[in-house]
Design a protein around this motif. Sequence first.
Motif, PDB file in Angstrom:
ATOM      1  N   ALA A 155       0.845  -1.210   0.000  1.00  0.00           N
ATOM      2  CA  ALA A 155       0.000   0.000   0.000  1.00  0.00           C
ATOM      3  C   ALA A 155       0.876   1.254   0.000  1.00  0.00           C
ATOM      4  O   ALA A 155       0.569   2.239  -0.682  1.00  0.00           O
ATOM      5  CB  ALA A 155      -0.934  -0.011   1.206  1.00  0.00           C
ATOM      6  N   ARG A 156       1.955   1.220   0.749  1.00  0.00           N
ATOM      7  CA  ARG A 156       2.851   2.385   0.781  1.00  0.00           C
ATOM      8  C   ARG A 156       3.485   2.617  -0.585  1.00  0.00           C
ATOM      9  O   ARG A 156       3.551   3.745  -1.081  1.00  0.00           O
ATOM     10  CB  ARG A 156       3.954   2.178   1.832  1.00  0.00           C
ATOM     11  N   ARG A 157       3.924   1.550  -1.215  1.00  0.00           N
ATOM     12  CA  ARG A 157       4.577   1.698  -2.520  1.00  0.00           C
ATOM     13  C   ARG A 157       3.586   2.158  -3.573  1.00  0.00           C
ATOM     14  O   ARG A 157       3.928   2.956  -4.460  1.00  0.00           O
ATOM     15  CB  ARG A 157       5.252   0.380  -2.908  1.00  0.00           C
ATOM     16  N   VAL A 158       2.328   1.659  -3.472  1.00  0.00           N
ATOM     17  CA  VAL A 158       1.282   2.076  -4.418  1.00  0.00           C
ATOM     18  C   VAL A 158       1.028   3.584  -4.294  1.00  0.00           C
ATOM     19  O   VAL A 158       0.737   4.258  -5.280  1.00  0.00           O
ATOM     20  CB  VAL A 158      -0.003   1.241  -4.197  1.00  0.00           C
ATOM     21  N   ARG A 159       1.213   4.127  -3.097  1.00  0.00           N
ATOM     22  CA  ARG A 159       1.106   5.590  -2.920  1.00  0.00           C
ATOM     23  C   ARG A 159       2.378   6.301  -3.360  1.00  0.00           C
ATOM     24  O   ARG A 159       2.556   7.489  -3.108  1.00  0.00           O
ATOM     25  CB  ARG A 159       0.800   5.921  -1.456  1.00  0.00           C
ATOM     26  N   ARG A 160       3.263   5.557  -3.984  1.00  0.00           N
ATOM     27  CA  ARG A 160       4.505   6.062  -4.588  1.00  0.00           C
ATOM     28  C   ARG A 160       5.543   6.519  -3.558  1.00  0.00           C
ATOM     29  O   ARG A 160       6.405   7.347  -3.860  1.00  0.00           O
ATOM     30  CB  ARG A 160       4.220   7.174  -5.619  1.00  0.00           C
ATOM     31  N   GLU A 161       5.446   5.959  -2.356  1.00  0.00           N
ATOM     32  CA  GLU A 161       6.539   6.193  -1.407  1.00  0.00           C
ATOM     33  C   GLU A 161       7.793   5.521  -1.972  1.00  0.00           C
ATOM     34  O   GLU A 161       7.734   4.397  -2.469  1.00  0.00           O
ATOM     35  CB  GLU A 161       6.176   5.596  -0.038  1.00  0.00           C
ATOM     36  N   PRO A 162       8.947   6.198  -1.925  1.00  0.00           N
ATOM     37  CA  PRO A 162      10.159   5.593  -2.489  1.00  0.00           C
ATOM     38  C   PRO A 162      10.497   4.261  -1.811  1.00  0.00           C
ATOM     39  O   PRO A 162      10.344   4.115  -0.603  1.00  0.00           O
ATOM     40  CB  PRO A 162      11.249   6.626  -2.205  1.00  0.00           C
ATOM     41  N   MET A 163      10.965   3.318  -2.597  1.00  0.00           N
ATOM     42  CA  MET A 163      11.385   2.017  -2.049  1.00  0.00           C
ATOM     43  C   MET A 163      12.370   2.188  -0.899  1.00  0.00           C
ATOM     44  O   MET A 163      12.321   1.464   0.086  1.00  0.00           O
ATOM     45  CB  MET A 163      12.038   1.165  -3.145  1.00  0.00           C
ATOM     46  N   ALA A 164      13.273   3.142  -1.033  1.00  0.00           N
ATOM     47  CA  ALA A 164      14.313   3.298  -0.006  1.00  0.00           C
ATOM     48  C   ALA A 164      13.706   3.629   1.355  1.00  0.00           C
ATOM     49  O   ALA A 164      14.205   3.179   2.387  1.00  0.00           O
ATOM     50  CB  ALA A 164      15.304   4.387  -0.415  1.00  0.00           C
ATOM     51  N   TYR A 165      12.622   4.432   1.378  1.00  0.00           N
ATOM     52  CA  TYR A 165      11.994   4.752   2.666  1.00  0.00           C
ATOM     53  C   TYR A 165      11.288   3.518   3.228  1.00  0.00           C
ATOM     54  O   TYR A 165      11.260   3.286   4.428  1.00  0.00           O
ATOM     55  CB  TYR A 165      10.990   5.892   2.523  1.00  0.00           C
TER      56      TYR A 165
ATOM     57  N   GLY B 205      13.989   1.273   4.323  1.00  0.00           N
ATOM     58  CA  GLY B 205      14.778   1.926   5.377  1.00  0.00           C
ATOM     59  C   GLY B 205      16.254   2.056   5.053  1.00  0.00           C
ATOM     60  O   GLY B 205      17.036   2.493   5.900  1.00  0.00           O
ATOM     61  N   GLU B 206      16.617   1.714   3.834  1.00  0.00           N
ATOM     62  CA  GLU B 206      18.034   1.687   3.493  1.00  0.00           C
ATOM     63  C   GLU B 206      18.227   1.855   1.988  1.00  0.00           C
ATOM     64  O   GLU B 206      17.369   1.459   1.213  1.00  0.00           O
ATOM     65  CB  GLU B 206      18.602   0.329   3.911  1.00  0.00           C
ATOM     66  N   ARG B 207      19.362   2.448   1.608  1.00  0.00           N
ATOM     67  CA  ARG B 207      19.735   2.537   0.193  1.00  0.00           C
ATOM     68  C   ARG B 207      21.249   2.431   0.092  1.00  0.00           C
ATOM     69  O   ARG B 207      21.964   3.002   0.898  1.00  0.00           O
ATOM     70  CB  ARG B 207      19.243   3.873  -0.387  1.00  0.00           C
ATOM     71  N   GLU B 208      21.690   1.702  -0.891  1.00  0.00           N
ATOM     72  CA  GLU B 208      23.124   1.571  -1.112  1.00  0.00           C
ATOM     73  C   GLU B 208      23.647   2.783  -1.868  1.00  0.00           C
ATOM     74  O   GLU B 208      23.018   3.260  -2.812  1.00  0.00           O
ATOM     75  CB  GLU B 208      23.385   0.302  -1.910  1.00  0.00           C
ATOM     76  N   PHE B 209      24.815   3.268  -1.433  1.00  0.00           N
ATOM     77  CA  PHE B 209      25.484   4.364  -2.119  1.00  0.00           C
ATOM     78  C   PHE B 209      26.971   4.045  -2.102  1.00  0.00           C
ATOM     79  O   PHE B 209      27.532   3.771  -1.036  1.00  0.00           O
ATOM     80  CB  PHE B 209      25.209   5.690  -1.398  1.00  0.00           C
ATOM     81  N   TRP B 210      27.604   4.056  -3.249  1.00  0.00           N
ATOM     82  CA  TRP B 210      29.040   3.751  -3.360  1.00  0.00           C
ATOM     83  C   TRP B 210      29.338   2.406  -2.676  1.00  0.00           C
ATOM     84  O   TRP B 210      30.347   2.227  -1.997  1.00  0.00           O
ATOM     85  CB  TRP B 210      29.877   4.881  -2.736  1.00  0.00           C
TER      86      TRP B 210
ATOM     87  N   LYS C 272      21.284   4.127   6.010  1.00  0.00           N
ATOM     88  CA  LYS C 272      19.921   4.238   6.531  1.00  0.00           C
ATOM     89  C   LYS C 272      19.315   5.516   5.980  1.00  0.00           C
ATOM     90  O   LYS C 272      19.993   6.542   5.878  1.00  0.00           O
ATOM     91  CB  LYS C 272      19.945   4.357   8.057  1.00  0.00           C
ATOM     92  N   VAL C 273      18.037   5.437   5.642  1.00  0.00           N
ATOM     93  CA  VAL C 273      17.333   6.636   5.176  1.00  0.00           C
ATOM     94  C   VAL C 273      15.964   6.718   5.846  1.00  0.00           C
ATOM     95  O   VAL C 273      15.449   5.708   6.333  1.00  0.00           O
ATOM     96  CB  VAL C 273      17.149   6.655   3.639  1.00  0.00           C
ATOM     97  N   SER C 274      15.421   7.924   5.863  1.00  0.00           N
ATOM     98  CA  SER C 274      14.048   8.150   6.309  1.00  0.00           C
ATOM     99  C   SER C 274      13.505   9.280   5.455  1.00  0.00           C
ATOM    100  O   SER C 274      14.282   9.910   4.720  1.00  0.00           O
ATOM    101  CB  SER C 274      14.018   8.553   7.786  1.00  0.00           C
ATOM    102  N   PRO C 275      12.207   9.571   5.565  1.00  0.00           N
ATOM    103  CA  PRO C 275      11.673  10.691   4.776  1.00  0.00           C
ATOM    104  C   PRO C 275      12.275  12.049   5.143  1.00  0.00           C
ATOM    105  O   PRO C 275      11.987  13.043   4.484  1.00  0.00           O
ATOM    106  CB  PRO C 275      10.171  10.649   5.086  1.00  0.00           C
ATOM    107  N   ALA C 276      13.119  12.097   6.164  1.00  0.00           N
ATOM    108  CA  ALA C 276      13.791  13.362   6.508  1.00  0.00           C
ATOM    109  C   ALA C 276      14.984  13.637   5.614  1.00  0.00           C
ATOM    110  O   ALA C 276      15.527  14.746   5.638  1.00  0.00           O
ATOM    111  CB  ALA C 276      14.247  13.333   7.965  1.00  0.00           C
TER     112      ALA C 276
ATOM    113  N   ALA D  38      20.011  13.180  12.776  1.00  0.00           N
ATOM    114  CA  ALA D  38      19.938  11.907  13.516  1.00  0.00           C
ATOM    115  C   ALA D  38      20.249  10.733  12.587  1.00  0.00           C
ATOM    116  O   ALA D  38      20.948   9.783  12.971  1.00  0.00           O
ATOM    117  CB  ALA D  38      18.556  11.748  14.151  1.00  0.00           C
ATOM    118  N   ILE D  39      19.760  10.799  11.363  1.00  0.00           N
ATOM    119  CA  ILE D  39      20.050   9.736  10.393  1.00  0.00           C
ATOM    120  C   ILE D  39      21.539   9.732  10.034  1.00  0.00           C
ATOM    121  O   ILE D  39      22.183   8.679  10.001  1.00  0.00           O
ATOM    122  CB  ILE D  39      19.202   9.941   9.104  1.00  0.00           C
ATOM    123  N   ALA D  40      22.071  10.914   9.785  1.00  0.00           N
ATOM    124  CA  ALA D  40      23.498  11.000   9.422  1.00  0.00           C
ATOM    125  C   ALA D  40      24.370  10.457  10.557  1.00  0.00           C
ATOM    126  O   ALA D  40      25.359   9.755  10.317  1.00  0.00           O
ATOM    127  CB  ALA D  40      23.875  12.441   9.090  1.00  0.00           C
TER     128      ALA D  40
END
Length: 289
Positions: free
Chosen positions: A66-76, A79-84, A89-93, A155-157
């Motif tokens: 349901a969250r994804r259908v509302r187009r919330e990003p997969m990463a949120y 809760g995580e996204r790979e970079f380099w 960890k990520v949040s909507p903030a 806080a996320i950083a």
Amino acid sequence: MSEGASYDALLRDTAVALTAAGIDNARFEARLLLSHATGLTVEQLISRGPDPAPASARTALRDLTARRVRREPMAYILGEREFWGLPFKVSPAVLVPRPDSETVIETVLDLLPDRSRKLRILDLGLGSGCLLLTLLREYPQASGVGIDASEAALAIARANAEALGVASRARLAIGDWRQAGWSERLDGPFDLLVSNPPYIESAAVEGLMPEVATHEPRLALDGGTDGLAAYRIITAQAPKLVVPGGWAVVEVGERQAPEIASLFAAAGLAPQSARKDLGGIERVVPAQY
Ligand code: GLN
């Protein structure tokens, strides 16, 4: 979704729902959501495909879908996204770390090839911390200062700095370049300034894809009427923040590179030609003081 549905059936139903919501890669994302909902790896899901899934997994998957259908990003959602190659960890903030921003890291490694340098690095607008914390991993002797205007982003950083083992070399603090005197408490000057500031023109934010426009933090996107508000402030302060011979390396929006190079030049730095991202777009402007 029917009673006693198999993992395969849940996967199919989820992929159908995502497709109907206009999402590309629906089957791939469905697999990730099912993995998140069940705690099973993608490999385990494939081998157990025909087995009945527990009711708890079905309920969890329904909420995630349901969250994804509302187009919330997969990463949120995950809760995580790979970079380099590193998990952030990520949040909507915070902005979801993007492959485009890896061009900043590539550019820095190219300009400063000696990995043993005790660089002092400044990151303006930390977000998840993906730029500063990745650089602290790449330069094991470096130390960094990072600011963000959002407590929730900070806080996320900080959590990412701990998880990536670089917290002892990172001083992360609240800071807002829209406020007078912001640059005075940073313990500069630095060998390297990096930033991925907000650069979308205010009027264009609503027209971005729904994942971005509806779910990502406006503070990290909205660059003012012409998209350049943050760069005017950052470039003007660059001579105070960067040591002679040091570098400023900033991410920029599409077609902004020439103007941002001019802003650096007006401030007394020497801009280099812009570096392109994987899509061939001029994405990073380096400038030397
Ligand atoms: N790259 C983001 C986007 O195009 C914008 C990031 C930013 O404003 N710094 O959605």
